[in-house]
Scaffold this motif. Structure first.
Motif, short mmCIF file in Angstrom:
data_model
loop_
_atom_site.label_atom_id
_atom_site.label_comp_id
_atom_site.label_asym_id
_atom_site.label_seq_id
_atom_site.Cartn_x
_atom_site.Cartn_y
_atom_site.Cartn_z
N LEU A 3 15.91 51.99 53.25
CA LEU A 3 17.00 51.52 52.40
C LEU A 3 17.35 52.64 51.42
CD1 LEU A 3 18.79 49.20 51.33
CD2 LEU A 3 16.87 48.51 49.89
N SER A 4 18.62 52.95 51.30
CA SER A 4 19.06 54.05 50.44
C SER A 4 18.86 53.70 48.96
CB SER A 4 20.54 54.35 50.68
OG SER A 4 21.04 55.18 49.66
N PRO A 5 18.02 54.47 48.24
CA PRO A 5 17.86 54.20 46.81
C PRO A 5 19.15 54.45 46.03
CG PRO A 5 16.60 56.15 47.45
CD PRO A 5 17.15 55.55 48.70
N ASP A 6 20.01 55.36 46.52
CA ASP A 6 21.31 55.59 45.86
C ASP A 6 22.13 54.31 45.88
OD1 ASP A 6 20.41 58.16 45.75
OD2 ASP A 6 22.01 59.03 46.99
N PHE A 7 22.19 53.67 47.05
CA PHE A 7 22.94 52.42 47.18
C PHE A 7 22.40 51.36 46.23
CE2 PHE A 7 22.89 48.16 49.03
CZ PHE A 7 24.25 47.87 49.01
N VAL A 8 21.08 51.23 46.19
CA VAL A 8 20.46 50.18 45.37
C VAL A 8 20.81 50.36 43.89
CG1 VAL A 8 18.26 49.18 44.62
CG2 VAL A 8 18.58 49.82 47.02
N VAL A 9 20.64 51.58 43.39
CA VAL A 9 20.90 51.85 41.97
C VAL A 9 22.38 51.68 41.63
CG1 VAL A 9 20.86 53.68 40.23
CG2 VAL A 9 18.88 53.35 41.69
N LEU A 10 23.25 52.26 42.44
CA LEU A 10 24.69 52.16 42.17
C LEU A 10 25.20 50.74 42.35
CD1 LEU A 10 25.87 55.50 43.81
CD2 LEU A 10 25.72 55.00 41.36
N ASN A 11 24.61 50.01 43.28
CA ASN A 11 25.01 48.62 43.51
C ASN A 11 24.71 47.75 42.29
OD1 ASN A 11 26.21 46.83 45.40
ND2 ASN A 11 24.22 45.97 45.89
N VAL A 12 23.54 47.95 41.70
CA VAL A 12 23.18 47.19 40.49
C VAL A 12 24.15 47.51 39.36
CG1 VAL A 12 21.43 46.86 38.69
CG2 VAL A 12 20.75 46.93 41.08
N PHE A 13 24.43 48.80 39.16
CA PHE A 13 25.38 49.16 38.10
C PHE A 13 26.76 48.55 38.38
CE2 PHE A 13 28.74 51.80 36.32
CZ PHE A 13 28.40 51.76 34.98
N GLY A 14 27.19 48.60 39.63
CA GLY A 14 28.48 48.02 40.00
C GLY A 14 28.55 46.54 39.68
N TYR A 15 27.48 45.79 39.99
CA TYR A 15 27.50 44.35 39.71
C TYR A 15 27.33 44.04 38.23
CZ TYR A 15 28.13 42.95 44.48
OH TYR A 15 28.68 42.75 45.72
N ILE A 16 26.68 44.93 37.47
CA ILE A 16 26.65 44.75 36.01
C ILE A 16 28.08 44.86 35.46
CG2 ILE A 16 25.95 45.83 33.82
CD1 ILE A 16 23.29 46.59 35.22
N ALA A 17 28.81 45.88 35.92
CA ALA A 17 30.19 46.07 35.46
C ALA A 17 31.08 44.91 35.91
CB ALA A 17 30.73 47.40 36.01
N TYR A 18 30.94 44.50 37.17
CA TYR A 18 31.77 43.41 37.71
C TYR A 18 31.47 42.09 36.99
CZ TYR A 18 33.73 40.18 41.18
OH TYR A 18 34.42 39.19 41.80
N THR A 19 30.20 41.82 36.72
CA THR A 19 29.82 40.58 36.04
C THR A 19 30.36 40.56 34.61
OG1 THR A 19 27.84 40.41 37.40
CG2 THR A 19 27.87 39.12 35.38
N THR A 20 30.24 41.70 33.92
CA THR A 20 30.76 41.79 32.55
C THR A 20 32.27 41.55 32.53
OG1 THR A 20 29.05 43.41 32.04
CG2 THR A 20 30.90 43.29 30.52
N SER A 48 19.11 60.20 44.64
CA SER A 48 19.50 61.61 44.68
C SER A 48 20.07 62.05 43.33
CB SER A 48 20.54 61.84 45.78
OG SER A 48 21.76 61.21 45.41
N THR A 49 20.06 63.36 43.12
CA THR A 49 20.63 63.91 41.87
C THR A 49 22.11 63.56 41.76
OG1 THR A 49 19.05 65.74 42.02
CG2 THR A 49 20.94 66.04 40.55
N ALA A 50 22.83 63.61 42.87
CA ALA A 50 24.27 63.28 42.85
C ALA A 50 24.49 61.84 42.39
CB ALA A 50 24.86 63.49 44.25
N ALA A 51 23.65 60.91 42.89
CA ALA A 51 23.78 59.50 42.50
C ALA A 51 23.47 59.32 41.01
CB ALA A 51 22.87 58.63 43.34
N LEU A 52 22.44 60.01 40.52
CA LEU A 52 22.07 59.89 39.10
C LEU A 52 23.15 60.49 38.20
CD1 LEU A 52 18.25 60.72 39.34
CD2 LEU A 52 19.32 58.47 39.01
N VAL A 53 23.75 61.61 38.62
CA VAL A 53 24.85 62.20 37.85
C VAL A 53 26.05 61.26 37.83
CG1 VAL A 53 26.54 64.10 37.84
CG2 VAL A 53 24.12 64.60 38.18
#
Length: 199
Positions: free
Chosen positions: A104-121, A181-186
């Protein structure tokens, strides 16, 4: 008098070889597993159909639509809600069964959580905040935001399950083995900075 020895053909008809017995047992086991899987699939389909009906009935009518279109809209909205919500479960259940998130891509997991935080807000603000609703009306010629209670339920549910997947990644494998990945964290840092600057 000596007994007449059995030929190989006679011997094979009286007692099947062990490989044959194993093949029969495996075939029976596979058939039983297939039946169980089919029953599980049917139960899942019926549960999803029941959930679609419940969501369609519980969601308030769209008063701007005439009755036939309101029913179609409710049915399609409920179907979308249930199917998209159900799509989160296979990964969570697979992770729990395997006790790992490898593959499972850790980039997807991290960005997905941030995306749903923004969408829920965003969704909660447009649904429940009088200030946000008023600002929306001012910018859109008096039109009210088209956010329904089902939208709120969906984004909260999605946020809980995507966060659960992130916790599984940390718990089962740790961020050293499953490091974003560094790109995902940036990208994440840039998004957080942008969101903070517009708040």
């Amino acid at each position: 008098m000596q007994p007449i020895p059995q030929s190989e053909e006679e011997h094979s008809t009286t007692s099947p070889p062990e490989d044959e017995l194993n093949a029969i047992t495996n075939a029976q086991r596979d058939a039983s597993a297939d039946k169980t899987q089919r029953r599980t699939q049917l139960r899942t389909i019926f549960a999803m159909l029941a959930a679609i009906v419940v969501v369609a009935v519980a969601t308030p009518d769209n008063e701007s639509l005439t009755k036939p279109y309101a029913y179609v809209s409710a049915a399609l909205g409920a179907t979308y809600f249930v199917c998209w919500s159900a799509s989160f479960y296979p990964q969570v259940l697979l992770n729990a069964r395997r006790q790992t998130t490898k593959g499972l891509s850790p980039d997807f997991v991290v960005l997905n959580v941030f995306g749903y935080i923004a969408y829920t807000t965003y969704t909660l603000a447009l649904y429940a905040s009088p200030t946000a609703r008023q600002q929306y009306r001012r910018r859109h010629d008096g039109a009210a935001p088209e956010v329904r209670f089902a939208d709120v339920l969906f984004c909260l549910h999605a946020l809980v399950l995507s966060t659960t997947t992130l916790f599984q990644l940390v718990r089962y494998d740790g961020l050293r083995r499953q490091r974003p990945s560094t790109a995902a964290l940036v990208a994440l840092a840039a998004l957080v900075a942008y969101a903070g600057s517009t708040a």
